[in-house]
Design a protein around this motif. Structure first.
Motif, PDB file in Angstrom:
ATOM      1  N   LEU A 164       0.870  -1.253   0.083  1.00  0.00           N
ATOM      2  CA  LEU A 164       0.083   0.131  -0.010  1.00  0.00           C
ATOM      3  C   LEU A 164       0.644   1.131  -0.113  1.00  0.00           C
ATOM      4  N   ARG A 165       1.170   1.696  -1.152  1.00  0.00           N
ATOM      5  CA  ARG A 165       1.984   2.817  -1.480  1.00  0.00           C
ATOM      6  C   ARG A 165       1.742   4.145  -0.626  1.00  0.00           C
ATOM      7  N   ASN A 166       2.759   4.497   0.158  1.00  0.00           N
ATOM      8  CA  ASN A 166       2.713   5.824   1.069  1.00  0.00           C
ATOM      9  C   ASN A 166       1.961   5.531   2.362  1.00  0.00           C
ATOM     10  N   SER A 167       1.845   4.268   2.765  1.00  0.00           N
ATOM     11  CA  SER A 167       1.261   4.088   3.851  1.00  0.00           C
ATOM     12  C   SER A 167       2.056   4.279   5.065  1.00  0.00           C
ATOM     13  N   TRP A 168       3.182   4.657   5.194  1.00  0.00           N
ATOM     14  CA  TRP A 168       4.133   4.834   6.316  1.00  0.00           C
ATOM     15  C   TRP A 168       3.660   5.703   7.573  1.00  0.00           C
ATOM     16  N   SER A 169       4.336   5.855   8.555  1.00  0.00           N
ATOM     17  CA  SER A 169       4.030   6.481   9.795  1.00  0.00           C
ATOM     18  C   SER A 169       4.876   6.537  10.743  1.00  0.00           C
ATOM     19  N   GLU A 170       5.119   7.738  11.581  1.00  0.00           N
ATOM     20  CA  GLU A 170       5.870   7.890  12.602  1.00  0.00           C
ATOM     21  C   GLU A 170       5.065   8.432  13.723  1.00  0.00           C
ATOM     22  N   HIS A 171       5.111   7.988  15.139  1.00  0.00           N
ATOM     23  CA  HIS A 171       4.352   8.536  15.807  1.00  0.00           C
ATOM     24  C   HIS A 171       5.214   8.518  17.320  1.00  0.00           C
ATOM     25  N   GLN A 172       5.079  10.087  18.024  1.00  0.00           N
ATOM     26  CA  GLN A 172       5.698  10.225  19.016  1.00  0.00           C
ATOM     27  C   GLN A 172       4.606  10.948  20.221  1.00  0.00           C
ATOM     28  N   VAL A 173       4.472  10.344  21.516  1.00  0.00           N
ATOM     29  CA  VAL A 173       3.469  10.802  22.152  1.00  0.00           C
ATOM     30  C   VAL A 173       4.183  10.960  23.963  1.00  0.00           C
ATOM     31  N   LEU A 174       4.015  11.938  24.388  1.00  0.00           N
ATOM     32  CA  LEU A 174       4.284  12.282  25.831  1.00  0.00           C
ATOM     33  C   LEU A 174       3.423  12.846  26.659  1.00  0.00           C
ATOM     34  N   ASN A 175       3.115  12.317  27.889  1.00  0.00           N
ATOM     35  CA  ASN A 175       1.864  12.932  28.577  1.00  0.00           C
ATOM     36  C   ASN A 175       2.354  12.654  30.179  1.00  0.00           C
ATOM     37  N   LEU A 176       2.120  13.894  30.698  1.00  0.00           N
ATOM     38  CA  LEU A 176       2.419  13.992  32.148  1.00  0.00           C
ATOM     39  C   LEU A 176       1.166  14.547  32.855  1.00  0.00           C
ATOM     40  N   GLY A 177       0.777  13.969  34.322  1.00  0.00           N
ATOM     41  CA  GLY A 177      -0.256  14.439  35.055  1.00  0.00           C
ATOM     42  C   GLY A 177      -0.055  14.374  36.446  1.00  0.00           C
ATOM     43  N   LEU A 181      -0.359   9.625   2.980  1.00  0.00           N
ATOM     44  CA  LEU A 181      -1.745   9.404   2.585  1.00  0.00           C
ATOM     45  C   LEU A 181      -1.878   8.429   1.377  1.00  0.00           C
ATOM     46  N   PRO A 182      -2.352   7.233   1.580  1.00  0.00           N
ATOM     47  CA  PRO A 182      -2.073   6.049   0.892  1.00  0.00           C
ATOM     48  C   PRO A 182      -2.507   6.426  -0.653  1.00  0.00           C
ATOM     49  N   GLU A 183      -1.769   5.642  -1.528  1.00  0.00           N
ATOM     50  CA  GLU A 183      -2.054   5.970  -3.017  1.00  0.00           C
ATOM     51  C   GLU A 183      -2.220   4.595  -3.539  1.00  0.00           C
ATOM     52  N   TYR A 197       7.463   4.715  -8.832  1.00  0.00           N
ATOM     53  CA  TYR A 197       7.302   5.216  -7.497  1.00  0.00           C
ATOM     54  C   TYR A 197       7.815   6.937  -7.177  1.00  0.00           C
ATOM     55  N   GLU A 198       7.048   7.705  -6.893  1.00  0.00           N
ATOM     56  CA  GLU A 198       7.258   9.041  -6.570  1.00  0.00           C
ATOM     57  C   GLU A 198       6.849   9.336  -4.972  1.00  0.00           C
ATOM     58  N   GLU A 199       7.611  10.423  -4.547  1.00  0.00           N
ATOM     59  CA  GLU A 199       7.076  10.881  -3.207  1.00  0.00           C
ATOM     60  C   GLU A 199       5.600  11.520  -3.149  1.00  0.00           C
ATOM     61  N   GLY A 200       4.969  10.579  -2.327  1.00  0.00           N
ATOM     62  CA  GLY A 200       3.495  11.138  -2.124  1.00  0.00           C
ATOM     63  C   GLY A 200       3.057  12.075  -1.164  1.00  0.00           C
ATOM     64  N   GLU A 201       2.139  12.245  -0.956  1.00  0.00           N
ATOM     65  CA  GLU A 201       1.686  13.553  -0.146  1.00  0.00           C
ATOM     66  C   GLU A 201       1.713  12.850   1.174  1.00  0.00           C
ATOM     67  N   TYR A 202       1.983  13.619   2.315  1.00  0.00           N
ATOM     68  CA  TYR A 202       1.833  13.345   3.645  1.00  0.00           C
ATOM     69  C   TYR A 202       1.747  14.403   4.717  1.00  0.00           C
ATOM     70  N   ILE A 203       1.397  14.076   5.775  1.00  0.00           N
ATOM     71  CA  ILE A 203       0.789  14.931   7.044  1.00  0.00           C
ATOM     72  C   ILE A 203       1.732  14.906   7.930  1.00  0.00           C
ATOM     73  N   LYS A 204       2.242  15.964   8.478  1.00  0.00           N
ATOM     74  CA  LYS A 204       2.943  16.361   9.675  1.00  0.00           C
ATOM     75  C   LYS A 204       2.017  17.049  10.688  1.00  0.00           C
TER      76      LYS A 204
END
Length: 684
Positions: free
Chosen positions: A230-243, A266-268, A274-281
């Protein structure tokens, strides 16, 4: 910054009281205290009742079951629950679909407060609530507007964690967890720590995840291009929570801070080159405050106040350069007071406010900058009459959209639209026999269209269409589109929903069955207009009266203490009252699971069949059915003060090609192929 809004309230009370006959023999009265039915507290319900006491259909995912189901997004985590599907814009941007409703009709909240993201503005926008460190996830199927507003006309999903502690832990508690999935070389590491001293408690959690493009069964697009990823379905995720919280005998006050940084493609569909696809930050910062006071010797059991301030932004990149940017600042306030009178009267009254500033910047913005303010008063009451418990409530809400520089074929202008919304509900739980209950609920709920449903007018990359709001007159003459705004076109939705349910425990067999009928007037849906604008298919939100009805069922047989078999099924039919079907509605589903649990290990084997969807809206294509097989095994080890759990699950065992009918990009985004997920969880 947030504006000082003028608050105008109208207090509306709807009270109904019904007298039902008591059972002649008091021994036949089945009390909730003696019930063997599910006994998990539902936090999303204002009176903090257990599942067995709820008139409406509720599912709670917690404990080992939640650990086993946890996935990359809330939609993927919940997609096997009865009555819940996913709209699937790839695994990361996968929103829950409840009884055929999603988007602006299903509210995802975190500890009862909105997430503050823009996931409801487009199917390619991810939900920022995270299942990895959740203690439980609650799904309220059907309208839940009384407590959560018009955005919950289809249901509520409450992600519960211990980010703001409400109790001082007796000892330090730390959880470390790691996972690896073969379909995308997806690897993750998460942790959560709780501790306290004297009158203070604190919490910290975090999550790191990274994955490549997903492997899928071989598929081909209309142009003849094929792919096993599934082309362009990669992801990176970072979360930190304090309470942290200050906790006294009669209450607590606590605060939390969280930060999220996410990037995902965004999957294509398959392409020859293969070309660099659209992605979200994506970046989000969130500060929350929660407090509760429990008076002594008073009819008021508790008084609560909650505040959440969220600063959210994400940019959509094309060719490595930022294009459209979405900004949202949201301030949410909720205050409640719970009372208990003699003769089993209980209730809650409260205020709920939302202030939101939304901006979209860039050349491909399709909605104008909009401020949305809403203020509401609500109440919910319940009383038991012998074998019957009744509950009823109401909510008045005023919502105002202020759109800036709204553009159409005649130019641009500012516009304000106001909606006065009233909702009410009635429910009953009848204890037929011990551990057997009949439930009935009826609600009339109103929803104001969201800003994008009203004012959209432009290319929306997420839906790969030219999107037009319901508030426009649209014509197409010789390939030239004329789009003129008409504020009189938009109306509030009104849903009239009835639920009839049965839940029971017969020896070693438990059953849960729900029938529902939902008539929604002025239902807003995105319809294909059948022509193109700027080389994109033209879609417009249109309002028509609609009817949705269906059935949900689950049956579980505890054959022996070690062996259990569970069967599930659900279906929904969604029609326009004047003829035709609603678009992107899931088909029927049937599932079976066998589970084994011994002292130190357990295993599961499941099979889920999704039927062919050929009940189609205009200009919609059918989706073939498919069957998915899964298996899992867990191993438990206690050593000194450490608790270790190792788990493995094999998903889509037969590597079956499957497409999701409720997805906007179903032809280009098949479900992941065969995948082995390995994980370790350490608790000390």
């Amino acid at each position: 910054m947030f504006r000082v809004a003028k608050i105008s309230f109208a207090v509306v009370t709807v009270l109904a009281q019904s007298q039902l006959a008591y059972a002649e023999n008091a021994e036949t009265i089945a009390s909730a205290e003696d019930s063997k039915l599910e006994r998990i507290e539902v936090r999303a319900y204002g009176l903090k009742r257990e599942v067995v006491e709820m008139a409406g259909p509720v599912t709670v995912l917690s404990g080992e079951e939640l650990l086993r189901r946890t996935d990359i997004s809330i939609g993927e985590t919940l997609k096997y629950e009865v009555g819940v599907h996913a709209n699937y814009y790839g695994p990361v941007a996968s929103r829950p679909v409840i009884r055929g409703l999603d988007g602006a009709r299903v509210q995802v909240v975190h500890n009862g407060m909105g997430t503050g993201d823009v996931s409801r503005e487009g199917p390619d926008h991810t939900i920022t609530a995270d299942a990895v460190t959740a203690q439980q996830i609650e799904v309220l199927r059907g309208p839940a507007t009384l407590l959560y507003g018009s955005g919950a006309i289809g249901g509520v999903i409450n992600v519960v964690d211990n980010r703001i502690p409400q109790q001082i832990p007796q000892q330090s508690d730390t959880i470390l967890q790691t996972r690896f999935g073969t379909a995308a070389s997806d690897r993750s590491l998460s942790f959560a720590h709780d501790n306290g001293a004297e009158l203070f408690a604190w919490h910290i959690d975090g999550n790191l995840r990274k994955g490549n493009d997903y492997k899928v069964p071989l598929y081909q697009n209309d142009a003849g291009d094929s792919s096993k990823r599934l082309r362009n379905s990669w992801s990176e995720h970072q979360v930190l929570n304090l309470g942290s919280s200050y906790i006294a005998e009669r209450g607590f006050v606590g605060v939390s801070y969280g930060v999220i940084k996410t990037e995902y493609g965004l999957p294509e569909g398959p392409a020859a080159e293969y070309e660099e696809g659209e992605y979200i930050k994506l970046n989000q910062q969130r500060v929350a405050l929660a407090s509760e006071y429990r008076p002594v010797d008073s009819l008021w059991q508790s008084v609560t106040a909650d505040i959440a301030l969220t600063d959210y932004d994400h940019a959509e990149y094309e060719g490595g350069q930022p294009g459209t940017e979405f900004l949202s600042e949201a301030l949410e306030l909720r205050s409640t007071a719970t009372y208990e009178l003699a003769e089993s009267w209980r209730g809650i009254v409260g205020y709920h406010g939302n202030l939101r500033d939304y901006q979209a910047l860039g050349d491909e913005t399709f909605t104008p900058n909009t401020d949305t303010d809403s203020h509401a008063l609500f109440m919910l009451h319940e009383k038991r009459f012998g074998v019957v418990k009744l509950e009823f409530g109401s909510r008045y809400e005023q919502l105002i959209h202020q759109a800036y520089e709204l553009e159409d074929s005649l130019g641009s202008r500012d516009l304000e639209q106001k909606f006065n919304l009233f909702s009410w509900s009635f429910g009953a739980v009848y204890d037929v026999q011990p551990n057997q209950q009949l439930t009935l609920s009826y609600s009339q709920a109103q929803r104001a269209p969201a800003a994008n449903e009203l004012y959209a007018n432009g290319i929306h990359i997420g839906t790969r269409s030219y999107e037009i709001g319901v508030g426009y007159d649209v014509s197409n003459t010789n390939g030239v589109a004329q789009i003129i705004h008409n504020p009189n076109l938009a109306k509030a939705e009104q849903a009239n929903n009835i639920d009839l349910g049965w839940r029971g425990q017969f020896a070693d067999v438990s059953t849960n069955i729900n029938l529902f009928y939902n008539q929604i007037d002025n239902y807003a849906f995105l319809a294909n207009l059948g022509f193109e604008i700027a080389d994109f298919a033209a879609y417009q939100y249109q309002q028509q009266n609609a009817r949705l009805h269906g059935i949900e069922a689950s049956i579980s047989w505890q054959i022996t203490p070690e062996h259990q078999v569970t069967l599930i099924g659900d279906t929904v039919v969604a029609r326009l009252r004047d003829g035709g079907y609603l678009p992107r509605v899931p088909s029927y589903r049937l599932g079976a699971e066998y589970a084994y649990r011994a002292d130190s290990w357990g295993g599961q084997l499941g099979l889920t069949h999704y039927g062919k969807q050929d009940r189609l809206a205009e200009n919609e294509t059918p989706t073939a059915g498919y069957t998915v097989a899964e298996a899992g095994v867990n191993y438990y080890l206690d050593w000194q003060q450490y608790e270790l759990m190792a788990f493995a699950k094999l998903q889509n065992i037969t590597n079956r090609l499957g497409f999701v009918h409720s997805s906007f990009i179903k032809e280009d985004a098949p479900l992941p192929g065969r995948q082995l997920v390995l994980g370790l969880r350490l608790n000390f």
